[in-house]
Design a protein around this motif. Structure first.
Motif, PDB file in Angstrom:
ATOM      1  N   THR A 149      -7.621   4.327   5.834  1.00 55.82           N
ATOM      2  CA  THR A 149      -6.916   4.137   4.564  1.00 55.82           C
ATOM      3  C   THR A 149      -5.506   4.682   4.686  1.00 55.82           C
ATOM      4  OG1 THR A 149      -8.977   4.329   3.328  1.00 55.82           O
ATOM      5  CG2 THR A 149      -6.935   4.688   2.099  1.00 55.82           C
ATOM      6  N   LEU A 150      -4.522   3.902   4.278  1.00 56.17           N
ATOM      7  CA  LEU A 150      -3.137   4.339   4.338  1.00 56.17           C
ATOM      8  C   LEU A 150      -2.950   5.538   3.412  1.00 56.17           C
ATOM      9  CD1 LEU A 150      -0.078   2.159   4.771  1.00 56.17           C
ATOM     10  CD2 LEU A 150       0.025   4.042   3.168  1.00 56.17           C
ATOM     11  N   THR A 151      -2.441   6.636   3.991  1.00 54.21           N
ATOM     12  CA  THR A 151      -2.329   7.882   3.236  1.00 54.21           C
ATOM     13  C   THR A 151      -0.948   8.532   3.313  1.00 54.21           C
ATOM     14  OG1 THR A 151      -3.180   9.098   5.140  1.00 54.21           O
ATOM     15  CG2 THR A 151      -4.775   8.455   3.440  1.00 54.21           C
ATOM     16  N   GLY A 152      -0.055   8.008   4.146  1.00 54.56           N
ATOM     17  CA  GLY A 152       1.248   8.653   4.267  1.00 54.56           C
ATOM     18  C   GLY A 152       2.283   7.752   4.894  1.00 54.56           C
ATOM     19  N   HIS A 153       3.528   8.207   4.818  1.00 54.37           N
ATOM     20  CA  HIS A 153       4.670   7.412   5.290  1.00 54.37           C
ATOM     21  C   HIS A 153       5.804   8.340   5.687  1.00 54.37           C
ATOM     22  CE1 HIS A 153       8.477   5.218   4.757  1.00 54.37           C
ATOM     23  NE2 HIS A 153       7.782   4.153   5.116  1.00 54.37           N
ATOM     24  N   PRO A 206       0.813  -1.220   0.000  1.00 59.15           N
ATOM     25  CA  PRO A 206       0.000   0.000   0.000  1.00 59.15           C
ATOM     26  C   PRO A 206       0.851   1.277   0.000  1.00 59.15           C
ATOM     27  CG  PRO A 206      -0.881  -1.570   1.584  1.00 59.15           C
ATOM     28  CD  PRO A 206       0.431  -2.121   1.097  1.00 59.15           C
ATOM     29  N   CYS A 207       1.986   1.256   0.689  1.00 65.14           N
ATOM     30  CA  CYS A 207       2.881   2.416   0.666  1.00 65.14           C
ATOM     31  C   CYS A 207       3.404   2.651  -0.750  1.00 65.14           C
ATOM     32  CB  CYS A 207       4.061   2.215   1.619  1.00 65.14           C
ATOM     33  SG  CYS A 207       3.676   2.476   3.349  1.00 65.14           S
ATOM     34  N   ALA A 208       3.771   1.597  -1.438  1.00 67.81           N
ATOM     35  CA  ALA A 208       4.263   1.727  -2.812  1.00 67.81           C
ATOM     36  C   ALA A 208       3.168   2.293  -3.721  1.00 67.81           C
ATOM     37  CB  ALA A 208       4.767   0.390  -3.336  1.00 67.81           C
ATOM     38  N   ASP A 209       1.916   1.914  -3.473  1.00 77.86           N
ATOM     39  CA  ASP A 209       0.805   2.452  -4.265  1.00 77.86           C
ATOM     40  C   ASP A 209       0.644   3.958  -4.032  1.00 77.86           C
ATOM     41  OD1 ASP A 209       0.297  -0.105  -5.225  1.00 77.86           O
ATOM     42  OD2 ASP A 209      -1.382  -0.471  -3.845  1.00 77.86           O
ATOM     43  N   VAL A 210       0.720   4.375  -2.768  1.00 75.31           N
ATOM     44  CA  VAL A 210       0.619   5.807  -2.451  1.00 75.31           C
ATOM     45  C   VAL A 210       1.825   6.545  -3.024  1.00 75.31           C
ATOM     46  CG1 VAL A 210       0.563   7.517  -0.590  1.00 75.31           C
ATOM     47  CG2 VAL A 210      -0.825   5.440  -0.417  1.00 75.31           C
ATOM     48  N   LEU A 211       3.002   5.948  -2.907  1.00 76.91           N
ATOM     49  CA  LEU A 211       4.211   6.562  -3.446  1.00 76.91           C
ATOM     50  C   LEU A 211       4.076   6.783  -4.957  1.00 76.91           C
ATOM     51  CD1 LEU A 211       7.088   7.574  -2.837  1.00 76.91           C
ATOM     52  CD2 LEU A 211       7.884   5.243  -3.288  1.00 76.91           C
ATOM     53  N   PRO A 260      12.158   4.404  -7.925  1.00 76.27           N
ATOM     54  CA  PRO A 260      12.961   3.230  -7.581  1.00 76.27           C
ATOM     55  C   PRO A 260      12.500   1.976  -8.323  1.00 76.27           C
ATOM     56  CG  PRO A 260      11.428   3.754  -5.804  1.00 76.27           C
ATOM     57  CD  PRO A 260      11.286   4.834  -6.835  1.00 76.27           C
ATOM     58  N   ALA A 261      13.448   1.163  -8.760  1.00 78.63           N
ATOM     59  CA  ALA A 261      13.127  -0.099  -9.429  1.00 78.63           C
ATOM     60  C   ALA A 261      12.354  -1.022  -8.492  1.00 78.63           C
ATOM     61  CB  ALA A 261      14.404  -0.783  -9.914  1.00 78.63           C
ATOM     62  N   ALA A 262      12.665  -0.949  -7.201  1.00 79.79           N
ATOM     63  CA  ALA A 262      11.991  -1.770  -6.185  1.00 79.79           C
ATOM     64  C   ALA A 262      11.516  -0.850  -5.065  1.00 79.79           C
ATOM     65  CB  ALA A 262      12.935  -2.839  -5.653  1.00 79.79           C
ATOM     66  N   PRO A 263      10.285  -0.322  -5.157  1.00 72.17           N
ATOM     67  CA  PRO A 263       9.811   0.618  -4.143  1.00 72.17           C
ATOM     68  C   PRO A 263       9.867   0.076  -2.714  1.00 72.17           C
ATOM     69  CG  PRO A 263       8.375   0.681  -6.047  1.00 72.17           C
ATOM     70  CD  PRO A 263       9.336  -0.464  -6.254  1.00 72.17           C
ATOM     71  N   ASP A 264       9.591  -1.225  -2.534  1.00 72.97           N
ATOM     72  CA  ASP A 264       9.643  -1.780  -1.178  1.00 72.97           C
ATOM     73  C   ASP A 264      11.058  -1.723  -0.615  1.00 72.97           C
ATOM     74  OD1 ASP A 264      10.333  -3.712  -3.101  1.00 72.97           O
ATOM     75  OD2 ASP A 264       9.729  -5.364  -1.811  1.00 72.97           O
ATOM     76  N   ALA A 265      12.061  -1.939  -1.439  1.00 71.95           N
ATOM     77  CA  ALA A 265      13.452  -1.830  -0.981  1.00 71.95           C
ATOM     78  C   ALA A 265      13.802  -0.371  -0.709  1.00 71.95           C
ATOM     79  CB  ALA A 265      14.405  -2.420  -2.015  1.00 71.95           C
ATOM     80  N   TRP A 266      13.296   0.552  -1.525  1.00 72.11           N
ATOM     81  CA  TRP A 266      13.540   1.977  -1.314  1.00 72.11           C
ATOM     82  C   TRP A 266      12.949   2.431   0.016  1.00 72.11           C
ATOM     83  CZ3 TRP A 266      10.476   6.502  -1.183  1.00 72.11           C
ATOM     84  CH2 TRP A 266      11.171   7.704  -1.362  1.00 72.11           C
ATOM     85  N   LEU A 267      11.826   1.843   0.395  1.00 75.78           N
ATOM     86  CA  LEU A 267      11.170   2.180   1.657  1.00 75.78           C
ATOM     87  C   LEU A 267      11.854   1.550   2.868  1.00 75.78           C
ATOM     88  CD1 LEU A 267       7.481   1.854   0.485  1.00 75.78           C
ATOM     89  CD2 LEU A 267       8.624   3.971   1.204  1.00 75.78           C
ATOM     90  N   THR A 268      12.744   0.607   2.628  1.00 75.22           N
ATOM     91  CA  THR A 268      13.421  -0.098   3.730  1.00 75.22           C
ATOM     92  C   THR A 268      14.932  -0.051   3.545  1.00 75.22           C
ATOM     93  OG1 THR A 268      13.145  -2.192   2.560  1.00 75.22           O
ATOM     94  CG2 THR A 268      11.468  -1.645   4.201  1.00 75.22           C
ATOM     95  N   PRO A 269      15.522   1.150   3.519  1.00 76.80           N
ATOM     96  CA  PRO A 269      16.973   1.241   3.327  1.00 76.80           C
ATOM     97  C   PRO A 269      17.714   0.595   4.485  1.00 76.80           C
ATOM     98  CG  PRO A 269      16.093   3.354   4.034  1.00 76.80           C
ATOM     99  CD  PRO A 269      14.909   2.456   3.786  1.00 76.80           C
TER     100      PRO A 269
END
Length: 168
Positions: free
Chosen positions: A57-61, A15-20, A34-43
């Motif tokens: 509803t998830l709206t921010g991060h 869901p974070c990748a969708d909002v991103l 990012p090629a892999a948004p989930d990896a970008w979100l978890t450096p």
């Protein structure tokens, strides 16, 4: 409006990748998709991350990380205060869905991450692309101080101006 800030879980990554993706289409953030948004979100340097929900509803991060060699704000803060860059925590990966703006979600996320940095005995800092005037305006409304602007080489052909801020 019911806004909730909570710890991000692994189940929130899609869901974070969708909002991103919505933010990227609307604002161009992040500048380089990012090629892999989930990896970008978890450096690797991530200390903690939170999500915002508006009416469930998830709206921010937002994330809080140790500084990486490419982060300019910790060095500028260190030069100004005489403290080690290791005494900082970097606020990163802040975004709010375009449809959810105007509900102080960004400010609430910033408050949570800043408080966590201070709980850890670290001073919060951040870098923001100079063209992201809405984000800079948020930080300044929250009392963050501009440390300076630096040019960063993001690719062999791309130099980007970045504003560096420190929490009050």
């Amino acid at each position: 409006m019911t806004t909730t800030i909570r710890d991000r879980t692994h189940h929130d990554l899609n869901p974070c990748a969708d909002v991103l993706a919505q933010v990227h289409e609307h604002d161009g953030y992040p500048v380089n998709w990012p090629a892999a948004p989930d990896a970008w979100l978890t450096p690797p340097a991530l200390l903690h991350a939170w999500v915002a929900e508006l009416h469930g509803t998830l709206t921010g991060h937002i994330g809080l990380s140790r500084s990486d060699p490419g982060d300019a704000a910790p060095s500028l803060w260190s030069a100004r205060t005489g403290a080690s860059p290791d005494a900082t925590a970097v606020i990163s990966r802040l975004f709010v869905a375009p449809s959810a703006r105007g509900h102080r979600i960004g400010a609430a996320l910033m408050t949570r991450a800043t408080a966590q940095a201070r709980t850890r005995g670290l001073h919060p800092v951040l870098d923001v692309v100079a063209t992201d005037t809405a984000a800079a305006a948020l930080y300044e409304r929250l009392g963050w101080q501009l440390l300076g602007t630096v040019n960063q080489q993001w690719s062999p052909t791309r130099t980007v101006a970045v504003h560096c801020y420190a929490a009050p």
